[in-house]
Design a protein around this motif. Structure first.
Motif, short mmCIF file in Angstrom:
data_model
loop_
_atom_site.label_atom_id
_atom_site.label_comp_id
_atom_site.label_asym_id
_atom_site.label_seq_id
_atom_site.Cartn_x
_atom_site.Cartn_y
_atom_site.Cartn_z
N ARG A 1 0.83 -1.21 0.00
CA ARG A 1 0.00 0.00 0.00
C ARG A 1 0.86 1.26 0.00
O ARG A 1 0.57 2.23 -0.72
N LYS A 2 1.94 1.24 0.80
CA LYS A 2 2.83 2.41 0.81
C LYS A 2 3.51 2.60 -0.54
O LYS A 2 3.64 3.73 -1.03
N LEU A 3 3.93 1.48 -1.16
CA LEU A 3 4.58 1.57 -2.46
C LEU A 3 3.60 2.06 -3.53
O LEU A 3 3.97 2.89 -4.38
N ASP A 4 2.36 1.58 -3.49
CA ASP A 4 1.35 2.05 -4.45
C ASP A 4 1.11 3.55 -4.28
O ASP A 4 0.99 4.29 -5.27
N TRP A 5 1.05 4.00 -3.03
CA TRP A 5 0.82 5.43 -2.79
C TRP A 5 2.01 6.26 -3.30
O TRP A 5 1.82 7.32 -3.92
N THR A 6 3.22 5.77 -3.06
CA THR A 6 4.41 6.50 -3.53
C THR A 6 4.46 6.56 -5.05
O THR A 6 4.75 7.61 -5.64
N MET A 7 4.16 5.43 -5.70
CA MET A 7 4.17 5.42 -7.17
C MET A 7 3.10 6.33 -7.74
O MET A 7 3.34 7.04 -8.73
N THR A 8 1.93 6.34 -7.13
CA THR A 8 0.86 7.24 -7.61
C THR A 8 1.26 8.69 -7.44
O THR A 8 1.05 9.52 -8.33
N ARG A 9 1.87 9.01 -6.29
CA ARG A 9 2.30 10.40 -6.06
C ARG A 9 3.37 10.81 -7.06
O ARG A 9 3.34 11.92 -7.61
N LYS A 10 4.34 9.92 -7.32
CA LYS A 10 5.39 10.23 -8.28
C LYS A 10 4.82 10.38 -9.69
O LYS A 10 5.26 11.25 -10.46
N ARG A 11 3.85 9.55 -10.03
CA ARG A 11 3.24 9.65 -11.35
C ARG A 11 2.52 11.00 -11.51
O ARG A 11 2.59 11.63 -12.56
N VAL A 12 1.85 11.43 -10.45
CA VAL A 12 1.18 12.74 -10.49
C VAL A 12 2.22 13.85 -10.62
O VAL A 12 2.02 14.83 -11.36
N GLU A 13 3.34 13.73 -9.90
CA GLU A 13 4.39 14.74 -9.99
C GLU A 13 4.97 14.81 -11.41
O GLU A 13 5.25 15.90 -11.92
N VAL A 14 5.14 13.64 -12.04
CA VAL A 14 5.66 13.63 -13.41
C VAL A 14 4.66 14.27 -14.36
O VAL A 14 5.03 15.07 -15.23
N HIS A 15 3.36 13.94 -14.21
CA HIS A 15 2.34 14.56 -15.05
C HIS A 15 2.33 16.08 -14.86
O HIS A 15 2.20 16.84 -15.83
N ASP A 16 2.49 16.52 -13.62
CA ASP A 16 2.51 17.96 -13.36
C ASP A 16 3.75 18.60 -13.97
O ASP A 16 3.69 19.70 -14.52
N ALA A 17 4.89 17.91 -13.89
CA ALA A 17 6.12 18.45 -14.47
C ALA A 17 6.03 18.55 -15.99
O ALA A 17 6.60 19.47 -16.59
N LEU A 18 5.31 17.62 -16.61
CA LEU A 18 5.18 17.66 -18.07
C LEU A 18 4.37 18.87 -18.52
O LEU A 18 4.49 19.31 -19.67
N GLN A 19 3.51 19.39 -17.64
CA GLN A 19 2.72 20.56 -18.00
C GLN A 19 3.49 21.87 -17.81
O GLN A 19 3.06 22.91 -18.30
N ARG A 20 4.60 21.81 -17.10
CA ARG A 20 5.39 23.02 -16.85
C ARG A 20 6.67 23.01 -17.69
O ARG A 20 7.01 22.01 -18.31
N ILE A 21 7.32 24.15 -17.70
CA ILE A 21 8.58 24.28 -18.44
C ILE A 21 9.72 23.72 -17.60
O ILE A 21 9.88 24.07 -16.42
N ILE A 22 10.49 22.83 -18.21
CA ILE A 22 11.69 22.29 -17.56
C ILE A 22 12.89 22.98 -18.21
O ILE A 22 13.27 22.64 -19.33
N PRO A 23 13.47 23.98 -17.56
CA PRO A 23 14.53 24.76 -18.22
C PRO A 23 15.81 23.95 -18.39
O PRO A 23 16.18 23.14 -17.55
N ALA A 24 16.46 24.20 -19.52
CA ALA A 24 17.75 23.58 -19.80
C ALA A 24 18.59 24.58 -20.60
O ALA A 24 18.07 25.31 -21.45
N SER A 25 19.86 24.65 -20.30
CA SER A 25 20.77 25.56 -21.01
C SER A 25 21.31 24.85 -22.24
O SER A 25 21.87 23.76 -22.15
N ARG A 26 21.12 25.48 -23.40
CA ARG A 26 21.63 24.94 -24.65
C ARG A 26 22.47 26.01 -25.33
O ARG A 26 22.36 27.22 -25.03
#
Length: 413
Positions: free
Chosen positions: A43-68
């Motif tokens: 249950r703890k692992l499922d909750w952690t994976m769900t939270r990380k998946r939500v964080e990744v989805h949220d990060a995909l909606q924002r700008i991830i800056p990189a120097s080029r």
């Protein structure tokens, strides 16, 4: 075949919890505790994976800056110049005003491209962005004699929202005199970059950054200097360096973005100087400048998207299959435990077990008979509710036999 009923779907067993009888049994206490710990960990692992998946989805909606690194190339070519017409005589060497042939002219080419990331895997590469998508505004100033060339000495380009992306720009002009070119480029950076006023920049140690980066740097300075109020953590107490920034002794945390905005200015543009001389052949290789630019990290986003979509689907199928196997094992364990309990009770006290079992069967039979009419049933619940039932001929005999059996049992016979 027509009229054939579709096969009923097999109901999946999803319960993975152990039966209470097993959990309360001293013989299986240790194994049950280990299994409960595994369920809790799952249950703890499922909750952690769900939270990380939500964080990744949220990060995909924002700008991830990189120097080029943006490499800008400047080059030119000429046509109709005097050195190009050497050896040509007659009418072929004369300028033709109607066709434009042999009229001295030159063209300036401005190109740019992002350099590839070193040691990048081929499958992680994405199509490169066009040069025009990295520029918001560009001005090209031509230093020419205005008496000879009064028009077209300033060229301005502003990126439009729906304009097609370009790999470069070409400026064509007539003339045979050396020309100094000044190119001013305002970059399109993600996130938007700002120049920090020296009054605040000297405190934070930054000259240019995004609005979020400047606010984060200010917050880090506040935490480092321990400037938060001890009682009300929303209040920031200014030290000697921040007092001119706040114009007060204290400021609320929610007002920091507004205070920072007053010290943000547009960044300095990129200024390039180039000289072209039509009287001599142009250089074989273009001139190049490298400029650092902030862009959205599409490579990282593509990898994150791959993890969220493709890997999530594969793992979901595997996890579902494992859950079904665990539920089947739990069901088998429950059935085996019931069978074991049944047989152990019979082995410990066969007579008592048979009596208890017959009593249970009798109750079940009464429940079945009371549920409605049934062939061969002599006693029904609705018959017992009628007074006439107790006046039947056999009732008196049955009562006498029952009373006799009770008195014999009482007397110990």
């Amino acid at each position: 075949m027509e009229g054939q009923k579709p096969a009923a779907k097999k109901r999946k067993i999803t319960d993975k919890n152990l039966p209470n009888a097993l959990l309360q049994s001293p013989e299986f206490a240790e194994d049950s505790a280990m299994y409960r710990d595994l369920l809790q960990m799952e249950r703890k692992l499922d909750w952690t994976m769900t939270r990380k998946r939500v964080e990744v989805h949220d990060a995909l909606q924002r700008i991830i800056p990189a120097s080029r690194t943006l490499r800008i190339f400047l080059s030119h070519s000429v046509s109709g110049q005097a050195w190009q017409r050497e050896g040509v005589e007659g009418e072929a060497a004369k300028p033709n005003l109607e066709t434009g042939e042999n009229i001295p002219a030159w063209q300036l080419r401005i190109d740019g491209r992002l350099l590839e990331i070193p040691n990048q895997r081929a499958k992680d590469r994405v199509p490169p962005r066009k040069f025009s998508t990295l520029i918001k505004h560009m001005v090209v100033e031509l230093d020419r004699d205005t008496t000879l060339y009064p028009d077209g000495n300033i060229v301005e380009w502003i990126r439009q929202p729906n304009a097609a992306p370009l790999d470069g720009f070409t400026i064509r002009r007539k003339g045979d005199t050396p020309t100094k070119v000044r190119i001013v480029i305002h970059l399109e950076q993600q996130p938007e970059q700002y120049k920090v006023h020296p009054e605040l920049g000297n405190i934070l140690g930054i000259k240019e950054d995004s609005r979020t980066g400047v606010i984060q740097a200010l917050w880090n300075y506040i935490k480092t200097q321990n400037l938060q109020d001890k009682v009300d953590r929303r209040i920031v107490r200014a030290d000697a360096r921040l007092r001119p920034i706040f114009n007060a002794d204290t400021a609320y945390f929610q007002h920091l973005p507004e205070l920072v905005n007053r010290f943000l200015m547009p960044p300095d543009p990129i200024v390039l100087h180039y000289t072209l001389n039509p009287a001599v052949p142009p250089p074989e290789k273009p001139s190049a400048w490298d400029v650092e630019v902030k862009v959205d990290d599409s490579n990282l986003k593509s990898r994150m998207q791959h993890v969220v979509v493709s890997m999530a689907q594969d793992s979901a199928r595997d996890l579902t299959k494992l859950d079904e196997e665990i539920a089947l094992h739990i069901q088998s364990l429950n059935n085996a435990h019931m069978k074991r309990t049944f047989l152990r009770a019979f082995a410990d006290d066969p007579r008592g077990f048979i009596q208890t079992w017959l009593a249970s069967q009798s109750r079940d039979l009464e429940s079945v008979l009371a549920s409605g009419p049934s062939e061969g049933a002599t006693v029904r619940q609705e018959d017992l509710k009628r007074t006439e039932f107790f006046r039947l001929p056999w009732v008196e005999e049955a009562v006498a036999i029952q009373e006799g059996m009770r008195l014999a049992a009482k007397a110990g016979l």
